[in-house]
Design a protein around this motif. Sequence first.
Motif, PDB file in Angstrom:
ATOM      1  N   ALA A 341      -3.863   0.019  -4.637  1.00 17.08           N
ATOM      2  CA  ALA A 341      -2.217   0.132  -5.829  1.00 17.08           C
ATOM      3  C   ALA A 341      -1.570   0.539  -5.188  1.00 17.08           C
ATOM      4  N   LEU A 342      -0.582  -0.204  -4.365  1.00 19.36           N
ATOM      5  CA  LEU A 342       0.716   0.230  -3.874  1.00 19.36           C
ATOM      6  C   LEU A 342       1.843   0.449  -4.552  1.00 19.36           C
ATOM      7  N   SER A 343       2.657   1.003  -4.519  1.00 20.63           N
ATOM      8  CA  SER A 343       4.134   0.735  -5.345  1.00 20.63           C
ATOM      9  C   SER A 343       4.822  -0.046  -4.815  1.00 20.63           C
ATOM     10  N   ASP A 344       5.581  -0.857  -5.732  1.00 21.88           N
ATOM     11  CA  ASP A 344       7.266  -1.795  -4.571  1.00 21.88           C
ATOM     12  C   ASP A 344       7.431  -0.326  -3.218  1.00 21.88           C
ATOM     13  N   GLU A 345       7.661   0.537  -3.474  1.00 24.27           N
ATOM     14  CA  GLU A 345       7.995   0.845  -2.667  1.00 24.27           C
ATOM     15  C   GLU A 345       7.250   1.149  -1.600  1.00 24.27           C
ATOM     16  N   ALA A 346       6.065   0.521  -1.176  1.00 25.96           N
ATOM     17  CA  ALA A 346       4.949   0.850  -0.117  1.00 25.96           C
ATOM     18  C   ALA A 346       4.770  -0.312   0.756  1.00 25.96           C
ATOM     19  N   ASN A 347       5.343  -1.722  -0.516  1.00 26.08           N
ATOM     20  CA  ASN A 347       5.473  -2.781  -0.043  1.00 26.08           C
ATOM     21  C   ASN A 347       6.695  -3.057   0.775  1.00 26.08           C
TER      22      ASN A 347
END
Length: 791
Positions: A341-347
């Motif tokens: 459950a990563l955010s777009d920013e974490a990706n």
Amino acid sequence: MKSQLKSLILACLALTFFGCESLPHADEVRDQQQKTSYRTTENLNDDWQFRRLSDSLNSGWESVFLPHTIRIEPLVVNDQWQGEAVYKKEFRVNEISDRKWFFHFEGVMQEADVEINDSPVESHKGGYLPFTVDATPFLKKNSLNTITVRVRNLDNSTIPPGKPLEGLDFNFYGGIYRNVQLIKTGTVFITDPVHAAEVNSGGLLVHFDSISEANAEGFVKTHFQNDSEEEKEIVVETIFTSKDGRTYKFTAPSENVSAGSSLAVTQPVSIPQPDLWSPDSPALYDLKVRLFENGEEIDRKEIRTGIRDIFLSEDGFYLNGKRLFLNGTNRHQEYPFIGYALSDEANYRDAYKIKEAGFNFVRLSHYPQTTAFYEACDELGLLLMDCIPGWQYFGNEEFQERSLQDIRDMARRDRNHPSVVFWENSLNESGMTPEFIVKANEVLKKELPYEDTYSAGWIDHPAYDLFTPARQHAKPPYYWNLYNTTNRPILIAEYGDWEYYAQNAGFNQTAFSDLQEEERTSRQLRSAGEKRLLQQAFNFQEAFNSNLKGAQTIGMANWLMFDYNRGYSDDLEASGIADIFRIPKFSYYFYKSQKEPYSGAFSEPMVFIASYWTKGSSKKITVFSNTEEVALYLNGKLLAKKKPKADQFSDELPHPPFNFEVDEFEPGELKAEGFIDGKRVAEHVVRTPEKTAYIKLEADLSGKDLATTSPDVIFIYAKITDANGTLVPSANHPVTFRLEENENAELIGENPVNAEAGIASILLRVNKPTSDIVIYANSRDLSEATITIEK
């Protein structure tokens, strides 16, 4: 095909307006006169209700936001939650005449049953690719409506990867773990490429098949649906805009599409003096496609894409006419505690770290990953190998058909990304039949029937364009260096781990009786100490160097970038060059040193001393650098200045390590200086740590600020230092993190947590913060530290 396309372009020039300037005033007028049926896309991640159905500890409904994992897991996942859960959300519907409502799910693990207002709408199986629900027939206007999603992440042998979790080399974490969008359109609309289910069509399809520095010629295929009750006359307009604002507009002749049917319109396009995409110069174009009826815009879709020419031959991979060696890594999309459950920013931050490490290529092991990661690779300049879900399992006919559908959906979702250059339509390390291999490649070639569509497989079968074995699939000492074929190049898809772990035990990863001694393995936690971290770095160096001796090896991907959890093992798989919290190990700096200085973005002279310089440190000092000479000083005294000396383990490396010897340990400062053309261009200092004194808090943003309008997650590091600010790598203090009251933020992870090699880590998760976020950390005998992350 190229000559036919060129003729088509010439024939259509009379019907096509072409220009390199701002759009005319008439377009602006049309923008102001759009119909009410114009497309809108709304992020639907907030205000979901959630409950677990197969959890005895469940206390009922709770409010959550997406991306969401069904249960927060421990750092080492040895009893992962599997079962059923339900998500539901209310949304208001007013007038719905002449409107279409779609719910787009980027990823749900791994079965999803969707209901609208208690009416079954769709069942989707497969957790790594998107699906779209047409909610229009089930809506109740002028009232609150409810969408309900029942999800399962139970073992299912018919859903790829198919293998039960307890025997799988990675985890699949349950939940709606990617974004959900509510998309509203008129009754004539550009379709979603996966939902349309059209071979070599659906949505927008962009392809350039004649590319030079002077001109790029290709086409844009636009697929749209007419769900109105009457025939429509539609005009399709396509606009490319470069980064510097040059625009190129193409308008197709009008087309009639009957009620209840769809149509694909192919527009030839020609871009003069194109900005070509490459890892060192990742130029992107904004592509806007607009549908017009009677001169008014009724739908539009916008994407970012790039123009690049790729060619694969037995002697190498060519990008924009130049041979490029692919130096890559593998990546799992897992974070500690929150799973997928990563955010777009974490990706994005993961892609940023991979780029920082010096890589130009990523193999997406072993499944399609979230769209945000591909977009980050497009932007940052990373080439990708897209992969269908699979690992050491080949199932029945139903499983095989779903794998073929994964190929279709993966190609339809990802075909417009300039970063994607290979398609691994192969079930990794699985005993596929020859019939399945042939069928899988036929499916891919039908979806993307172009000369530069390159399939990849771990089995050496002529249906594949690229052979992608792991290094351990062959025998030492030569591995794949003596492989000889006249028509198929090799990319070493994995190396540096297994061949140092179980003496080439093949695929039996549960056979632990024949292991090398513990110090020999590449699976080393960051807390393993200097000796073992140096051994890991040496293993990667040796394998990297060996791979370069293969005449037909066009590239390689190490195993792997970040540590991760596995279903079949109760410990972290620690062969990452960074740990699961994304903190680099010594190996990271070996790879960083192989990147040429001054060769584009993320490229600079660097030098790194692979030592903590404590009493127990080796007196043989390894320095990683991409400079020509390195000088090493101990407490200001020059020990030596030398050039790298290649040996049998470094004779193929672009930049062999520098090796120094110190007669006696002397506490204090080691300083390395790197020189190019006689000028000092880089420096690194290591100081002997003294008694622990302070905590220093850092937030890991890695090129992307904390999101303020959507959910995000970042790592917070508590570094334990001495009075001089030097990290104390022996420190294992328990650190307690505390968050100043903030309803939009929470800390996730073990708390307190013991520092590992001097650093304690925790996750900060936020959702649309309205004020600054203040975090504290304290430990015994150390002053409390604080960090403020501004909104």
